[in-house]
Design an enzyme around this catalytic site. Structure first.
Site, short mmCIF file in Angstrom:
data_model
loop_
_atom_site.label_atom_id
_atom_site.label_comp_id
_atom_site.label_asym_id
_atom_site.label_seq_id
_atom_site.Cartn_x
_atom_site.Cartn_y
_atom_site.Cartn_z
N GLU A 127 0.84 -1.19 0.00
CA GLU A 127 0.00 0.00 0.00
C GLU A 127 0.88 1.25 0.00
O GLU A 127 2.04 1.20 0.43
CB GLU A 127 -0.91 0.01 1.23
CG GLU A 127 -0.14 0.04 2.55
CD GLU A 127 -1.04 -0.16 3.74
OE1 GLU A 127 -2.01 0.60 3.87
OE2 GLU A 127 -0.75 -1.06 4.55
N LYS A 129 2.73 4.62 1.05
CA LYS A 129 3.18 5.20 2.32
C LYS A 129 2.86 6.70 2.27
O LYS A 129 3.54 7.47 1.62
CB LYS A 129 4.68 4.98 2.52
CG LYS A 129 5.21 5.45 3.86
CD LYS A 129 6.70 5.12 4.00
CE LYS A 129 7.23 5.56 5.36
NZ LYS A 129 7.21 7.04 5.49
N ASP A 131 2.64 10.50 3.18
CA ASP A 131 3.56 11.41 3.84
C ASP A 131 2.76 12.48 4.58
O ASP A 131 2.49 13.56 4.06
CB ASP A 131 4.50 12.05 2.82
CG ASP A 131 5.66 12.77 3.49
OD1 ASP A 131 5.88 12.56 4.69
OD2 ASP A 131 6.35 13.54 2.80
N TYR A 239 -4.97 2.67 8.13
CA TYR A 239 -4.22 1.55 7.56
C TYR A 239 -3.72 0.55 8.60
O TYR A 239 -3.10 -0.45 8.23
CB TYR A 239 -3.03 2.06 6.74
CG TYR A 239 -2.08 2.97 7.48
CD1 TYR A 239 -1.28 2.52 8.51
CD2 TYR A 239 -1.99 4.32 7.14
CE1 TYR A 239 -0.41 3.35 9.19
CE2 TYR A 239 -1.12 5.17 7.80
CZ TYR A 239 -0.34 4.69 8.83
OH TYR A 239 0.50 5.53 9.49
N LYS A 327 11.13 2.79 -0.11
CA LYS A 327 11.11 4.22 -0.38
C LYS A 327 11.31 4.52 -1.87
O LYS A 327 12.02 3.80 -2.58
CB LYS A 327 12.21 4.93 0.42
CG LYS A 327 12.09 4.75 1.94
CD LYS A 327 10.83 5.41 2.48
CE LYS A 327 10.91 6.92 2.45
NZ LYS A 327 11.86 7.50 3.42
N CYS A 432 26.43 45.70 -6.87
CA CYS A 432 25.12 45.33 -6.32
C CYS A 432 24.02 45.71 -7.30
O CYS A 432 23.95 46.87 -7.74
CB CYS A 432 24.90 46.04 -4.98
SG CYS A 432 23.26 45.77 -4.29
N CYS A 435 21.74 48.70 -5.37
CA CYS A 435 22.21 50.05 -5.07
C CYS A 435 23.42 50.48 -5.90
O CYS A 435 23.84 51.64 -5.84
CB CYS A 435 22.52 50.19 -3.58
SG CYS A 435 24.00 49.29 -3.05
N CYS A 456 27.64 42.93 -1.20
CA CYS A 456 27.49 44.35 -1.47
C CYS A 456 28.12 45.15 -0.34
O CYS A 456 27.91 44.85 0.84
CB CYS A 456 26.00 44.69 -1.59
SG CYS A 456 25.64 46.46 -1.55
N CYS A 462 21.87 50.46 1.04
CA CYS A 462 21.32 49.48 0.10
C CYS A 462 19.91 49.09 0.54
O CYS A 462 19.73 48.50 1.62
CB CYS A 462 22.22 48.25 0.06
SG CYS A 462 21.62 46.96 -1.07
#
Length: 737
Positions: A127, A129, A131, A239, A327, A432, A435, A456, A462
């Site tokens: 079945e 799994k 999450d 389950y 998994k 930057c 600025c 920067c 800035c």
């Protein structure tokens, strides 16, 4: 080669002991984040790798198995704020399978164990799994009487009222034939559609953003107000079962079908099989349907079907032998890099982000992925070595991305065959983008190597750094101003209402402008929603709708922080390399904000900072250098002066001189504290001159134990360390009733 990277067979006894200690601490912390805070920081695959390595070392060195070994642990201690429920039958974790061969080995173990039953065919179930968040529901005479989270597998949180709001959970069982008492177990989850709707509702209200359905479902289920849980439209698949006065049916498969008769939703993909081929075929079928299910799954669970055989095969520490979780590998997808943007962080770091053609990975639509720094874009690690197939990343490239677990997506490789002929190597900016100030890579004086990040140099001029600094200033670990989250900070900054931290405390004086900004955002969001539906916005909001109901609450929350603790204030300033722990050390050393600023300025002005700055255990040249940069920048003087006109940090008081009975002692808090949070306990002890440790050792002087204290309590007894409860702690420090 460190012991963390050595193969297990090459570890010495000393290496193995150190590695087991590291793994125990690291796994416990990840358990706390995942199960206790619903905020994992590593992928499922990375977490599983830690547990596998721990188990391999324990098998190689059985005499070194620790009392706090992760092997026997499940989940994390119950969170504070809920009553505790002890499970009549523990809620265990499952062993993991990662390959088809692991599944073959599982069936072979079953056949060997039941070898004497040669004429008896062993069946299995398969079945999805889910999450989500595991929950246990107790029914007595068909009536739902109590529900709990998994917690640490032995003790969970009582969330009965919240579970009763979930439509998939019947308050009274249907049909007949149910046991007098039974604990139905299953997974609470949130669908992708509901998750997206919640994100949109929250964005429209200027609320928090949500990361993924699993964490959101867990957080929704732990709400103090059941009405909030009810609004999230959570789902539940049944389950399994725990305690029961009689088996629902002779087999796992038929028992779960009974659950459906009693009113529960069960997975339609559950099947019964007898061979490896049948199980793996179902695994591949479920994996193929994974993206279309509408909710998160991360594998397929196989169980021995016959309950009699389950009981005979039994359990190994923390896990049933008769079940295993196969998994899924990290889900991958292919998409195209449309452009690369540069974001500027609080400390000036230029962070590149790839904007992608939207693609669904692991049930989440991914449009952005972090590129970390310019070396990463070039495909190099810090030592100049290649880190991915296809090397550098360019605009227009086709890339393979993955989301391992619930972590941020990452680029796995570049599909070179699909690279456009015109694609050029990306040129990382040296100025930057916000600025225009120079952006430089600092050189580590000790190693002579360039820092991997470019920053920067504009600092407070800035705007990007200003916004990030404001976000940090009001954050939970800093000034902790409720209701002033990232979206509101951005809104008020762009509206000209916030430029510096001091402006936060002047917002109330501009109430009308604040309300207008909030109204305009709500109206714009309403227009966007209508446009998305293909209809025109029919009206503006009414005067009543224009009123932001939370305004008075926001202003009250701001006013409540006008006298912050000194350590919080120092942390809130956002000085590079100064986290909350370092801020506490500085606050304890200097006691007042005036002394902290005086020493900071004198250190910045001194030819040799070590002649001014005191020697503090835990603070080195990196922090001192950051303080010099901060206090040596004249632009910060005006910002600090304005801020201190609005707030008055409380002196950091260490009551050693007042007869503290715990001064100089090492204290460990364990278990569930009922009269104070763990953070409050730590701050209280430190103010009394004590050192707070996270684990018990021969250097520990005192253990304060609350309900649910486990291995630390046992360690304290073995080492002869004094143990007291919370009431005795308050008596010890002179605050008892």
């Amino acid at each position: 080669m460190s012991e963390t990277s050595k193969p297990v067979e090459k570890l010495t006894v000393e290496d193995a002991a150190q590695e087991l200690a590291r793994l125990a601490a690291e796994i416990a912390e990840h358990d706390r984040r995942y199960h206790g805070e619903d905020a994992p920081t590593i992928s499922d695959a990375e977490y599983d790798a830690l547990r596998i390595r721990n188990a391999e070392i324990e098998a190689q060195f059985p005499d070194l198995v620790r009392q706090d070994s992760p092997t026997g642990s499940v989940g994390a201690p119950p969170a504070e704020g809920f009553a505790k429920v002890r499970h009549a039958v523990p809620m265990l974790s499952l062993a993991k399978a990662y390959t088809d061969q692991d599944v073959v080995d599982f069936l072979e173990r079953a056949k060997r164990f039941f070898e004497r039953d040669k004429d008896f065919d062993i069946a299995f179930t398969a079945e999805p799994k889910i999450d989500g968040l595991s929950a246990s529901l107790r029914y007595e005479n068909g009536v739902f009487v109590q529900g709990a989270t998994r917690g640490d597998g032995t003790v969970g949180e009582d969330i009965t009222a919240n579970l009763k709001t979930i439509a998939d959970i019947p308050h009274r069982l249907k049909g007949s034939g149910w046991p007098e008492a039974i604990e139905i177990r299953g997974e609470v989850y949130m669908t992708y559609a509901e998750f997206q709707a919640l994100k949109e509702r929250s964005a429209a209200m200027g609320g928090q953003d949500y990361v993924n359905p699993r964490n959101t479902a867990a957080g929704s289920l732990r709400q103090k107000d059941p009405a909030v849980t009810a609004s999230r439209n959570l789902k539940f698949f049944a389950y399994a079962w725990g305690y029961t006065t009689e088996d629902p049916a002779p087999t796992q498969y038929d028992s779960v079908q009974k659950f459906a008769e009693w009113g529960f939703k069960i997975s339609p993909l559950m099947v019964r099989a007898k061979s490896v081929d049948e199980l793996i075929a179902q695994y591949k079928l479920i994996e193929a349907q994974r993206s279309s299910l509408g909710y998160d799954i991360d594998g397929v669970v196989y169980k021995v079907d016959q309950l009699e055989l389950q009981r005979r095969w039994g359990f190994v520490t923390g896990e049933p032998r008769w079940a295993i979780a196969h998994k899924f590998p990290a889900e991958q997808a292919t998409t195209r890099v449309r452009k690369i943007d540069i974001q500027v962080g609080r400390t000036g770091t230029l962070a590149p982000v790839a904007r992608l053609d939207p693609v669904t990975v692991g049930g989440v639509t991914v449009v952005n992925v972090t590129l970390h720094n310019e070396d990463y874009i070039k495909g190099l690690d810090s030592n100049g070595q290649p880190i991915r197939e296809g090397n550098d990343i360019r605009i227009g490239d086709t890339v393979v991305i993955q989301r391992a677990g619930d972590v941020i997506p990452q680029i796995v490789s570049v599909v070179i065959d699909k690279r456009p002929p015109e694609a050029e190597p990306y040129q990382f900016p040296h100025t930057c983008p916000i600025c225009g100030s120079p952006a430089t890579r600092e050189v580590n004086e000790k190693t002579g190597k360039e820092d991997s990040r470019r920053r920067c140099t504009g600092e407070l001029i800035c705007p990007a750094q200003a916004v990030e600094a404001l976000r940090h200033f009001v954050s939970r670990g800093a000034m902790d101003i409720e209701g002033l989250g990232a979206e509101n900070i951005d809104l008020f900054f762009n509206a000209g209402l916030l430029k510096t931290a001091a402006d936060v405390f002047r917002l109330k004086d501009r109430r009308a402008e604040v309300q207008q900004a909030l109204f305009e955002r709500r109206e714009a969001q309403a227009r966007e929603r209508e446009a998305a539906k293909g209809t025109a916005r029919k009206k503006v909001l009414s005067a009543e709708e224009r009123t932001y109901e939370g305004l008075d609450k926001l202003f009250a929350a701001i006013d409540a922080r006008r006298e912050p603790e000194l350590d919080r204030f120092i942390f809130a300033l956002g000085i590079r390399h100064i986290g909350d722990t370092t801020a506490a050390l500085l606050a304890r050393t200097f006691s007042t904000v005036e002394e902290f600023i005086r020493v900071g300025k004198e250190t910045a002005a001194a030819e040799d900072p070590h002649t001014v700055f005191p020697s503090i255990n835990g603070i080195g040249d990196t922090v001192i250098g950051a303080l010099i940069d901060f206090f040596g920048n004249e632009r910060n003087d005006a910002v600090l002066d304005e801020l201190l006109e609005q707030v008055h940090p409380k002196p950091y008081v260490v009551n050693i001189s007042a007869g503290s009975t715990v001064a100089g002692k090492t204290v460990v808090f364990t278990g569930s504290l009922e009269k104070m949070s763990r953070g409050e306990a730590k701050a209280m002890a430190e103010r009394l001159g004590a050192k707070v440790a996270g684990s018990v050792s021969a250097k520990t002087d005192l253990v304060v134990a609350g309900p649910g204290a486990g291995s630390k309590l046992k360690q304290a007894a073995e080492l002869g360390i004094e143990v007291i409860d919370e009431d005795q702690w308050f008596e010890r420090i002179g605050q008892g009733n």
